[in-house]
Write an enzyme that holds these catalytic residues in place. Structure first.
Site, short mmCIF file in Angstrom:
data_model
loop_
_atom_site.label_atom_id
_atom_site.label_comp_id
_atom_site.label_asym_id
_atom_site.label_seq_id
_atom_site.Cartn_x
_atom_site.Cartn_y
_atom_site.Cartn_z
N HIS A 123 0.87 -1.18 0.00
CA HIS A 123 0.00 0.00 0.00
C HIS A 123 0.91 1.23 0.00
CE1 HIS A 123 -2.72 2.99 1.85
NE2 HIS A 123 -3.71 2.23 1.46
N ASP A 200 3.46 -4.31 7.85
CA ASP A 200 2.24 -3.50 7.75
C ASP A 200 1.08 -4.47 7.95
OD1 ASP A 200 -0.01 -2.19 6.99
OD2 ASP A 200 0.67 -1.63 5.00
N GLN A 203 -4.11 -4.98 6.98
CA GLN A 203 -5.11 -5.94 6.48
C GLN A 203 -4.97 -7.30 7.16
OE1 GLN A 203 -7.57 -5.16 4.59
NE2 GLN A 203 -6.91 -3.17 3.85
N LYS A 226 -10.05 -0.57 10.63
CA LYS A 226 -10.18 -1.76 9.77
C LYS A 226 -10.43 -3.01 10.61
CE LYS A 226 -7.02 0.04 6.29
NZ LYS A 226 -7.78 0.34 5.08
N CYS A 364 -4.77 2.42 -3.70
CA CYS A 364 -3.54 2.98 -3.09
C CYS A 364 -2.38 2.01 -3.21
CB CYS A 364 -3.76 3.34 -1.62
SG CYS A 364 -4.97 4.61 -1.39
#
Ligand code: PMP
Length: 406
Positions: A123, A200, A203, A226, A364
């Site tokens: 991302h 990261d 997600q 999220k 993104c």
């Protein structure tokens, strides 16, 4: 216990809304998830009963709010199995956590000729901060490729690691492809080469149990919104040895120990990285979200979402001319696709008119979309409050788009 879908859905008021006179089907969960009443109520309870600035007051309300804030930190530490609450820093989201590490790590450790290794599936939030700091420091950003099915090409990744590599920054789960990266293997390999790894987890954290101690990652970043919590709150987990070494990212109140005209000393962890009045409302809501997820059970969530994914893939694959992006064996609950040559914006707009919220565009992740040479994809991302029936409605909607353009 298996998920009681009716009970779960009753917790999310927005799911009973209608759009264009049709029941809303919300498949934009990778962008942000909806919030259960438990989270909404925790936030309004906070303002009704506890609102106060924290850490600075000796009065009753301030102490109460401070205690609630620090209790939330304990709960989040436990949720990701971090060794210590000192290693749990509150930020405004994954992007801020990633910017913090890139800026502070880069400032301290990067020099001309050094390298940072990342992947093409990142991302922008885990790509641009590294690009900026590398440019500033004269360092080089090396980018690992993916295989045809959207799996990370780990052989390519490993070939990029050398004595010049100062850090590897990669995603847990791709927000476009759904690919779940083999973090344990990558982290072990990187550590054998003496290289720290930032993950990261934007997600990753809402879909399966994350155990940062077991992963042995050096940093793990995620956003509250999220994972069924509020917007504007996120977490940076960092190993104490790194957080101690990194310089502060932002300065002001709270992050200092002693401020004199000549010089300032900084507060202990995690406060060194929490300048200014924190988002107490956000932390309170995030805590309620974590409790909610724990009650349902991360394993149940994973199992349920896997079934939704399987049904979506089966349904959509029955339509001819479908082009899927991301078919790796280890995959989170989202599908990215194009319907023949139909532009994703056209497809997404028509699907929306059928009451189904999907995302279209580059998500993104422009370097990845460029790699495929496409204008973007349609992405449907699922959560544990979605149903098999909703998935079937998506398949019908996609078939209809195809017929309309035939
Ligand atoms: N990384 C990934 C993989 C994401 O999907 C996102 C959000 N789309 C982010 C980082 C950034 O998260 P936020 O906008 O909440 O900071």
């Amino acid at each position: 216990m298996p998920i009681d879908i009716q009970k779960v859905r009753a917790d999310f008021p927005i799911l009973s809304h209608t759009v264009y006179k049709r029941p809303l089907i919300y498949f934009d969960n990778a962008a942000t998830t909806q919030k259960p009443l438990q989270v909404i109520k925790a936030i309004s309870d906070y303002y009704e009963n506890d609102n106060c600035n924290i850490h600075r007051g000796v009065h009753y309300l301030s102490m109460k709010a401070t205690e609630a804030f620090e209790e939330a930190r304990k709960e989040i530490r436990e949720f990701i199995n971090a060794p210590s609450t000192h290693e749990v820093v509150f930020t405004k989201g994954a992007s801020e956590s990633l910017n913090l590490v890139a800026a502070s790590f880069g400032k301290k450790f990067l020099k001309p000729g050094d390298e940072v290794v990342t992947t093409i599936m990142e991302h922008h939030s885990n790509f641009v901060p590294w690009q900026i700091i590398c440019e500033e420091k004269g360092a080089v950003l090396r980018v690992a490729n993916i295989l045809a099915d959207g799996d990370l090409d780990t052989r390519h990744l490993y070939s990029l690691i050398s004595e010049k590599t100062k850090i590897i920054a990669l995603t847990h789960v791709s927000n476009v492809l759904g690919t779940i990266n083999p973090l344990k293997e990558i982290i072990a390999h990187a550590h054998r080469m003496g290289v720290p790894v930032l993950v990261d987890g934007a997600q990753g954290v809402a879909h399966a149990k994350v155990d940062v101690s077991d992963l042995d990652c050096d940093f793990y970043c995620f956003s509250g919104h999220k994972m069924y919590g509020p917007m504007g709150i996120g977490v940076l987990y960092g190993k104490e040895k790194w957080l101690e070494e990194l310089p502060p990212y932002q300065s002001g109140g709270e992050m200092v120990k002693d401020v004199r005209i000549e010089r300032t000393t900084f507060n202990e962890l995690p406060f060194k990285f929490e300048a200014g009045t924190p988002n107490v409302e956000g932390v309170t809501g995030l805590r309620a979200a974590v409790q909610y997820l724990k009650n349902i059970g991360m394993e149940e969530i994973s199992l349920y979402e896997d079934r939704l994914l399987k049904r979506a893939v089966e349904g959509l694959s029955s339509i001819s001319d479908m082009r899927f992006y991301g078919t790796a064996p280890e995959k989170a609950s989202l599908v990215s696709f194009l319907i023949g040559d139909i532009h994703p914006f056209d497809a997404g707009t028509i699907i929306d008119k059928m009451g189904i919220a999907v995302r279209t565009g580059h998500h993104c992740a422009q370097p990845l979309i460029d790699h495929f040479g496409i204008p973007g994809t349609v992405r449907a991302s699922f959560a544990f409050y979605n149903t098999a029936d909703e998935i079937d409605r998506l398949t019908e909607a996609v078939s209809r788009v195809k017929r309309m353009f035939a």
